[in-house]
Write a protein that holds these residues in place. Structure first.
Motif, short mmCIF file in Angstrom:
data_model
loop_
_atom_site.label_atom_id
_atom_site.label_comp_id
_atom_site.label_asym_id
_atom_site.label_seq_id
_atom_site.Cartn_x
_atom_site.Cartn_y
_atom_site.Cartn_z
N TYR A 30 8.45 -5.85 24.32
CA TYR A 30 7.34 -5.19 23.44
C TYR A 30 6.98 -6.30 22.39
O TYR A 30 7.88 -6.52 21.61
N ARG A 31 5.79 -6.61 22.62
CA ARG A 31 5.21 -7.57 21.56
C ARG A 31 4.15 -6.82 21.02
O ARG A 31 3.23 -6.22 21.52
N ASP A 32 4.01 -6.78 19.53
CA ASP A 32 3.22 -6.01 18.76
C ASP A 32 2.69 -7.23 17.83
O ASP A 32 3.14 -8.47 17.76
N GLY A 33 1.36 -7.14 17.29
CA GLY A 33 0.90 -8.04 16.35
C GLY A 33 0.22 -9.14 17.02
O GLY A 33 0.19 -10.31 16.43
N VAL A 34 -0.08 -9.10 18.37
CA VAL A 34 -0.77 -10.33 18.98
C VAL A 34 -2.23 -9.88 19.40
O VAL A 34 -2.35 -8.85 19.80
N SER A 35 -3.16 -10.77 18.75
CA SER A 35 -4.56 -10.68 19.07
C SER A 35 -4.68 -11.15 20.67
O SER A 35 -4.13 -11.79 21.15
N GLU A 36 -6.12 -10.86 20.84
CA GLU A 36 -6.23 -11.10 22.14
C GLU A 36 -6.37 -12.68 22.38
O GLU A 36 -5.96 -13.19 23.47
N GLY A 37 -6.81 -13.33 21.46
CA GLY A 37 -6.90 -14.85 21.23
C GLY A 37 -5.62 -15.39 21.27
O GLY A 37 -5.46 -16.68 21.70
N GLN A 38 -4.36 -14.83 21.01
CA GLN A 38 -3.22 -15.24 21.19
C GLN A 38 -2.28 -14.99 22.62
O GLN A 38 -1.10 -15.23 22.59
N PHE A 39 -2.94 -14.23 23.41
CA PHE A 39 -2.51 -13.97 24.61
C PHE A 39 -1.84 -15.13 25.45
O PHE A 39 -0.81 -15.14 25.90
N GLN A 40 -2.64 -16.16 25.59
CA GLN A 40 -2.22 -17.14 26.26
C GLN A 40 -1.13 -18.16 25.49
O GLN A 40 -0.26 -18.56 26.13
N ILE A 41 -0.82 -17.97 24.03
CA ILE A 41 0.21 -18.50 23.38
C ILE A 41 1.53 -17.70 23.85
O ILE A 41 2.41 -18.37 24.19
N VAL A 42 1.43 -16.46 24.01
CA VAL A 42 2.63 -15.71 24.26
C VAL A 42 3.23 -16.40 25.61
O VAL A 42 4.25 -16.47 25.91
N VAL A 43 1.89 -16.43 26.82
CA VAL A 43 2.52 -16.69 28.07
C VAL A 43 3.08 -18.30 28.06
O VAL A 43 3.85 -18.44 28.79
N GLY A 44 2.25 -18.95 27.53
CA GLY A 44 2.35 -20.46 27.27
C GLY A 44 4.03 -20.88 26.50
O GLY A 44 4.60 -22.00 26.79
N GLU A 45 4.05 -20.06 25.44
CA GLU A 45 5.14 -20.43 24.47
C GLU A 45 6.45 -19.63 24.58
O GLU A 45 7.54 -19.88 24.76
N GLU A 46 6.21 -18.19 24.60
CA GLU A 46 7.10 -17.23 24.53
C GLU A 46 7.86 -17.11 25.84
O GLU A 46 9.15 -16.97 25.85
N LEU A 47 7.05 -16.88 26.89
CA LEU A 47 7.41 -16.49 28.06
C LEU A 47 8.45 -17.79 28.65
O LEU A 47 9.64 -17.47 29.11
N PRO A 48 8.17 -19.13 28.33
CA PRO A 48 9.28 -20.15 28.60
C PRO A 48 10.43 -20.16 27.79
O PRO A 48 11.64 -20.59 28.30
N ALA A 49 10.46 -19.81 26.46
CA ALA A 49 11.61 -19.49 25.72
C ALA A 49 12.53 -18.48 26.29
O ALA A 49 13.57 -18.51 26.26
N ILE A 50 11.98 -17.18 26.85
CA ILE A 50 12.64 -16.01 27.31
C ILE A 50 13.37 -16.86 28.46
O ILE A 50 14.55 -16.53 28.73
N LYS A 51 12.69 -17.54 29.54
CA LYS A 51 13.23 -18.17 30.65
C LYS A 51 14.28 -19.00 30.28
O LYS A 51 15.40 -19.08 31.35
#
Length: 118
Positions: A30-51
């Motif tokens: 669960y992620r909070d504090g993410v604006s709509e403009g930051q969705f791609q940052i979550v996918v592009g940076e955080e998803l690879p870190a989790i993987k």
């Protein structure tokens, strides 16, 4: 964005493994504090870190690839909902807690929904 996410995820997986003697097959983040403009940052940076954290638990015989869901929780303080029937309202005339709106006003291309809180 979250720094050191890979090491934080690995630490949580280490704890899970120690307590349950196995790794989880499904993980929800669960992620909070993410604006709509930051969705791609979550996918592009955080998803690879989790993987990358998952990869640390892989062996030559098997890759560790649990099912992963990332839920981005946004607060829409200016969105108002009104029950369409009196029977669907609480005593103050508001929608009941737990009411879900998942069509009509939600994003067309995202799995988007509103959840009425208490």
């Amino acid at each position: 964005m979250i720094t050191n996410l890979s090491s934080m995820m690995k630490a949580r997986l280490d704890i899970f493994l120690a307590r349950n003697r196995r790794l989880p097959s499904r993980i929800i983040v669960y992620r909070d504090g993410v604006s709509e403009g930051q969705f791609q940052i979550v996918v592009g940076e955080e998803l690879p870190a989790i993987k990358a954290a998952f990869h640390q638990f892989s062996t030559p015989q098997a890759a560790y690839t649990p099912k992963l869901t990332i839920v981005i929780c946004g607060k829409r303080h200016h969105t108002r909902f009104y029950p369409t029937e009196e029977s669907a309202a609480d005593r103050d005339g508001n929608p009941r807690p737990g009411t879900v709106v998942d069509r009509g006003i939600t994003a067309v291309y995202d799995f988007d929904f509103f959840l009425q809180g208490k």
